[in-house]
Each structure stands twice: as C-alpha cells, then as structure tokens.
Design a protein around this motif. Structure first.
Motif, short mmCIF file in Angstrom:
data_model
loop_
_atom_site.label_atom_id
_atom_site.label_comp_id
_atom_site.label_asym_id
_atom_site.label_seq_id
_atom_site.Cartn_x
_atom_site.Cartn_y
_atom_site.Cartn_z
N TYR A 8 0.81 11.77 1.52
CA TYR A 8 0.42 12.65 2.63
C TYR A 8 0.71 14.09 2.27
O TYR A 8 1.68 14.39 1.55
CB TYR A 8 1.17 12.29 3.91
N LYS B 19 -4.39 6.75 -1.57
CA LYS B 19 -3.64 5.50 -1.41
C LYS B 19 -3.84 4.64 -2.65
O LYS B 19 -4.79 4.80 -3.41
CB LYS B 19 -4.09 4.75 -0.17
N ALA C 58 -3.57 12.26 5.06
CA ALA C 58 -3.50 11.35 3.92
C ALA C 58 -4.30 11.91 2.75
O ALA C 58 -5.45 12.31 2.91
CB ALA C 58 -4.02 9.98 4.31
N THR D 281 0.79 5.22 0.22
CA THR D 281 -0.07 6.33 0.67
C THR D 281 0.67 7.64 0.51
O THR D 281 1.86 7.74 0.85
CB THR D 281 -0.48 6.13 2.14
N ARG E 216 0.86 -1.19 0.00
CA ARG E 216 0.00 0.00 0.00
C ARG E 216 0.89 1.23 0.00
O ARG E 216 1.72 1.42 0.90
CB ARG E 216 -0.93 0.02 1.20
#
Length: 212
Positions: free
Chosen positions: A89, A99, A96, A87, A85
């Motif tokens: 930011y 993703k 966040a 992600t 995963r």
C-alpha cells in the motif's frame, strides 16, 4: 489498485506432515522502490496458520522476513492448496499498489533428500577439445629476462679518469693565495672560477658513474 510488481521469495511454500522442522518457514518481501510502502498479509485459511507481524512498513530498497507457522497440520489437510496474499500500500493514500499470491500445500511424508542434479535428464561431463599435451604446446612457459638480472655493465673508465682529474684540480691552491711558502709552481695555482667548473664537472660525472 495500481499494478506495481510485488517481489516475494520463495514463490510457494511446502510443509511436510512428518517433518516438524518444515512447520516454520520464511517469506522474504522486497521493496526495490525509492519510497517506503506498507504491507499486509492475508490468508485463505487463517485457522491453519499464524503469521508473526502480518503487516508493517518496508523501507526503500529494503526487505523484511515474514515468519509463517503451520499450526494445525493433519492428514485431512494434505494436498489441499491454501494461499497467502501479500499486498503493498501507498503509505500516504493507503491505496493498494500491488499484490502477490503465495500458494501453500501440506504434503504427506517427508522432504526428499535426493540430489536435484540426479533428477530428470542424465547429464555427463564434456570431453575437452584439446589434450593436455596440446594445451602445453599452446601455452608454453616464457622465461622473462629482466634487465636487473643481467650482468652489471663495466664501469666507464673515461668517467673515472675525469673524476680523478677534477678531484686533483680541486686540491690545488687557489689564487691569489701567497705562493712564497708554497712548494708548487705558480702555474699550478688556479682561480676560484675554474674550481667551480671542476666541481660542476665532478658532480655530473659522479651522477653518471653512481646511477643504478
């Protein structure tokens, strides 16, 4: 979490048990936005993989390569799907933004070298609607007769005659020169203004004759 799309290539990873060169692969993460973002990589089976630089910063409109290594390949892990995963930011708020999950699988065997074009449906070349003879008739060759290739036009005889007359007039004595010792009659002595006229005419005729 905001719903910013996360762009990653490839969208999945396949490792092959009998092909060691597949144990190391790259994930490219793109940041098409006008601002920098932080990223972080997580995995459902961290004991099987190592990731070099699993977190960092991506500059605006840039990309980074993430190196993924399969460290514990074994037959018991084959055909089991794991996931990474990625992600993104916000650098200021650490919120966040989005993703993306990348499925991975260890496959028993080696990658197939079969040409992808030979798989699936049978493809055949298409026949042209027109034969080469018709194409030749539709697109004949054209010979361009550029003006520079033609014969040069004949020299203007009148212009040459006028030039000779102007030159002869310019060679005559100029008034009010003394005519005592001159062998030419007095009427052949012309004024300076008239010579200026002959010079001007000679220049125009020379441009007409000598131009390309």
């Amino acid at each position: 979490m905001k719903n910013f799309p996360v762009f990653v290539f490839p969208v999945s990873l396949e490792f092959y048990l009998n092909a060691r060169h597949t144990y190391k692969q790259l994930l490219t993460v793109y940041n098409p936005y006008e601002f920098s973002v932080n990223f972080k990589v997580l995995c459902t089976s961290p004991n099987k993989f190592t990731v070099i630089d699993p977190e960092g910063v991506i500059a605006p409109q840039s990309c980074i390569d993430i190196i993924v290594r399969y460290t514990q390949p074994s037959a018991s892990h084959c055909n089991t799907t794991d996931k990474f995963r990625i992600t993104m930011y916000d650098r200021n708020t650490q919120q966040a933004l989005g993703k993306r999950d990348i499925p991975t699988k260890l496959i028993d065997g080696e990658p197939s070298n079969t040409n992808p074009e030979s798989l699936g449906d049978n493809f055949h070349p298409l026949a042209s609607r027109s034969t080469p003879q018709k194409q030749t008739e539709e697109h004949p060759k054209v010979i361009c007769n550029h003006p520079s290739h033609r014969d040069n036009p004949p020299v203007n005889v009148v212009a040459v005659a006028v030039s000779i007359c102007c030159i002869a007039a310019l060679l005559l004595p100029t008034q009010p020169e003394a005519t005592v010792n001159s062998q030419l009659p007095e009427w052949l002595h012309i004024g300076s203004n008239l010579k200026l006229v002959f010079s001007f005419v000679l220049g125009l005729v020379s441009m007409l004759v000598l131009r390309p």
